[in-house]
Every structure is written in C-alpha cells, then in structure tokens.
Design a protein around this motif. Structure first.
Motif, short mmCIF file in Angstrom:
data_model
loop_
_atom_site.label_atom_id
_atom_site.label_comp_id
_atom_site.label_asym_id
_atom_site.label_seq_id
_atom_site.Cartn_x
_atom_site.Cartn_y
_atom_site.Cartn_z
N THR A 107 9.31 -13.31 0.96
CA THR A 107 8.86 -12.96 -0.38
C THR A 107 8.03 -11.69 -0.33
N VAL A 108 8.30 -10.76 -1.26
CA VAL A 108 7.48 -9.56 -1.37
C VAL A 108 6.10 -9.93 -1.89
N THR A 109 5.05 -9.44 -1.21
CA THR A 109 3.68 -9.79 -1.61
C THR A 109 2.82 -8.57 -1.93
N GLY A 110 3.33 -7.35 -1.71
CA GLY A 110 2.52 -6.18 -2.02
C GLY A 110 3.21 -4.90 -1.65
N LYS A 111 2.54 -3.79 -1.98
CA LYS A 111 3.00 -2.44 -1.63
C LYS A 111 1.78 -1.66 -1.15
N SER A 112 1.98 -0.83 -0.14
CA SER A 112 0.85 -0.04 0.33
C SER A 112 1.34 1.03 1.29
N GLY A 113 0.56 1.32 2.33
CA GLY A 113 0.88 2.39 3.24
C GLY A 113 0.02 3.61 2.93
N ASP A 218 -16.71 -10.70 -2.26
CA ASP A 218 -16.87 -10.79 -0.81
C ASP A 218 -16.13 -11.96 -0.19
N LYS A 219 -15.56 -12.84 -1.02
CA LYS A 219 -14.82 -13.99 -0.50
C LYS A 219 -13.34 -13.91 -0.85
N LEU A 220 -12.87 -12.74 -1.22
CA LEU A 220 -11.47 -12.61 -1.62
C LEU A 220 -10.52 -12.97 -0.48
N ARG A 221 -9.39 -13.55 -0.88
CA ARG A 221 -8.32 -13.87 0.06
C ARG A 221 -7.12 -12.97 -0.22
N LEU A 222 -6.33 -12.72 0.79
CA LEU A 222 -5.06 -12.04 0.58
C LEU A 222 -4.21 -12.87 -0.37
N GLY A 223 -3.69 -12.23 -1.41
CA GLY A 223 -2.90 -12.95 -2.41
C GLY A 223 -3.67 -13.30 -3.65
N SER A 245 -6.57 -3.67 -15.89
CA SER A 245 -5.39 -3.85 -15.04
C SER A 245 -5.55 -5.17 -14.28
N ILE A 246 -4.43 -5.73 -13.90
CA ILE A 246 -4.40 -6.94 -13.08
C ILE A 246 -3.76 -6.57 -11.75
N GLY A 247 -4.42 -6.95 -10.64
CA GLY A 247 -3.90 -6.64 -9.32
C GLY A 247 -3.82 -7.87 -8.44
N ILE A 248 -3.06 -7.75 -7.38
CA ILE A 248 -2.94 -8.81 -6.38
C ILE A 248 -3.36 -8.23 -5.03
N VAL A 249 -4.31 -8.89 -4.37
CA VAL A 249 -4.84 -8.38 -3.10
C VAL A 249 -3.73 -8.47 -2.05
N VAL A 265 -1.24 -3.23 -8.18
CA VAL A 265 -1.38 -3.41 -9.63
C VAL A 265 -0.07 -3.95 -10.19
N VAL A 266 -0.16 -5.03 -10.99
CA VAL A 266 1.05 -5.65 -11.54
C VAL A 266 1.09 -5.66 -13.07
N MET A 267 -0.06 -5.46 -13.72
CA MET A 267 -0.10 -5.41 -15.18
C MET A 267 -1.22 -4.47 -15.60
N THR A 268 -1.07 -3.85 -16.77
CA THR A 268 -2.11 -2.94 -17.25
C THR A 268 -1.95 -2.73 -18.75
#
Length: 291
Positions: A107-113, A218-223, A245-249, A265-268
C-alpha cells in the motif's frame, strides 16, 4: 459518516518504479550533514528497503534522517518518475512485479525524497526480506481528479478515494471536519514548502522540542493524520490565514534545521471550508496494515 465523491468517474492507471537505493550527491565530497547545532552526522536517510521501521511506529527517536518506512520507489527516467509521483496516491494498491517477492501487494503510504522524487510503499516485514533494490513495483494509481460535489472548494492531493471513505470525518454547518491526531501551526512548517503540492512532503520543524510538545506533536506516529493550520496547498504551498491542509505523516524526524517528520498533503482548502477535530486517526490502523 458518508461524504460522496466522484470516485466512479476517476481513472485508474498504472504507474511503476524500482526500489530506490539510498544515495548521496556527488558533491560535496564528504557525505556528512549538519545538525541544527552545527554538529556533523552521518545517518541513514530516505530510500532503500527499511527493514525495521513501519507505518504505525513512532516518528521520533530513530538514528536516521527523514527515513522512509518500508520501501521507497522511483523511476529511472525523470519524466516517468514525475508521472509516478503525481499519480500515485496514499492508499493505492502496489504490486511487486519482479524478483523473489513477485505478486505480493502493498500500500502506498506517502511521497517524499530530496525533490519530491520517491513514493513510499508499505509491505510487511517478511515481504521486505524478499524484495531487492531495483525490483519493480507497479501501482494502480487512482485518486487524482477527486472532488466533492457538496464541498467544491476542497482540493484533494494524492489521496485514494477508498482511504478517504475510511478516514474519520463529519460535516457541521456545511464545513467538512476531518479527524486528526494534532494540528501543526504554520510557523512550524519547514522544508518542502517551496516544492510542489502534488508530491513530496512538508516537514514539521522539530528543532524546538518544547514548542513541538506544546502543540502535541512530540508523540506523532508514522501514518498519523494531522491538520496544518493557515496553509493553502491548492497550487504549491503557502501561508493563507484561515486555510487548512490535511496531511499524513510519511517519514521520520531528522536533526537538520528546518526538518522533522514529513507530511504528505492529501486535502486542502481556503477560507474555512475545511476544518478538523481531534480523533484517533492513523492509516496503519485504518487500513489494517500488518507490520
């Protein structure tokens, strides 16, 4: 709660990439980077197959610099890689099409680089042991062009319609409110703000740990699903009072100034058309992603 999208009209198209090897620029000759305090360090960074970091794990505490959990992919052709990054959406199905893990889905969970050039894909840990660098992974890309008839001012970015349907949400007085773990204030938005909003990530600046804790970051989890206040990402990213905006870590913290957990970012939307409320919202739980 059901919020109707135009999902039946969306085009599902294949895009593909190869498992990316972590890399360093040819220059400077030294591979070291600098922390916010000016101390040289050399830690693993984005790319490759990460065997022991998964969506659902903490975004903090790793001896790594903005690490992508699980598997990162990119296409060797720059133009085709651009297509991969634009069309792949968080929540899309990914299938290994070569190598020892051929046929396994993730499953795709993010974009970066470094310059919005990699897509992050979750596979369980047993599958990661079979995948090799340069194995090809194909994504059934669906989500670009998604709209809401009752909320035309909300723009979607990199979000699969099936995942949107599962995210916690409600509508109050005509405003779509998304369930989020925390809200990122605009002054903590860092690296990535000058890049496209169709791919890549926005980083939460994490040098000021006290400020991070003050906002419950400070307690964020991936996802984790998070809100980003006063941030308009319809056409690239920018400060706009009242926007959200709404984002997913999607990636871990890092020690460099201006960096921290990266958000896809997935919504704005501008002008209060999109809002949020606190809720348990992590895509590892929502999509039942196995470690």
């Amino acid at each position: 709660m059901t919020v109707t999208t135009n999902a039946s009209d969306l085009v599902a198209v294949s895009v593909a990439g190869r498992v990316a090897n972590p890399g360093f620029s040819a220059l400077p000759a030294e591979p070291y980077r600098l922390t916010a305090e000016g101390k040289a360090f050399l830690w693993p960074t984005f790319g490759g197959i990460v065997y022991n970091v998964s969506v659902g794990d903490s975004a903090f505490g790793w001896s790594g610099d903005c690490v992508h959990p699980s598997v990162s992919i990119a296409h060797p052709d720059a133009n085709k890689n651009r297509g991969l990054n634009i069309f792949a959406c968080v929540g899309n199905r990914a299938t290994v099409t070569s190598g020892a893990a051929k046929g396994v889905t993730g499953t795709v969970t993010g974009k970066s680089g470094r310059f919005s050039d990699q897509v992050i894909v979750h596979f369980d840990r047993a599958t990661r042991q079979k995948i090799a660098v340069d194995d090809q992974i194909m994504i059934a890309a669906e989500g670009v062009g998604m709209t809401l008839a009752d909320h035309p001012g909300i723009a979607f970015k990199s979000l699969a319609p099936a995942l949107f349907d599962k995210l916690p949400k409600t509508v109050e007085n005509g405003v779509l409110k998304m369930g989020v773990v925390a809200t990122v204030p605009p002054h903590m938005v860092g690296a990535g703000a000058g890049l496209t909003s169709e791919g890549g990530s926005l980083h939460i600046q994490s040098t000021d740990r006290a400020e991070l804790a003050r906002h419950g970051l400070d307690k964020l989890r991936l996802g984790d699903v998070v809100a980003i206040a006063d941030t308009d990402s319809r056409y690239n990213h920018g400060y706009l009072r009242g926007a959200m905006s709404i984002g997913i870590v999607g990636q871990t913290d890092g020690p460099r100034a201006g960096y921290g957990p990266g958000m896809t970012v997935v919504m704005t939307a501008p002008d209060g058309q999109l809002s949020s409320y606190e809720a348990a919202a992590n895509i590892a739980d929502i999509l039942e992603l196995s470690a």
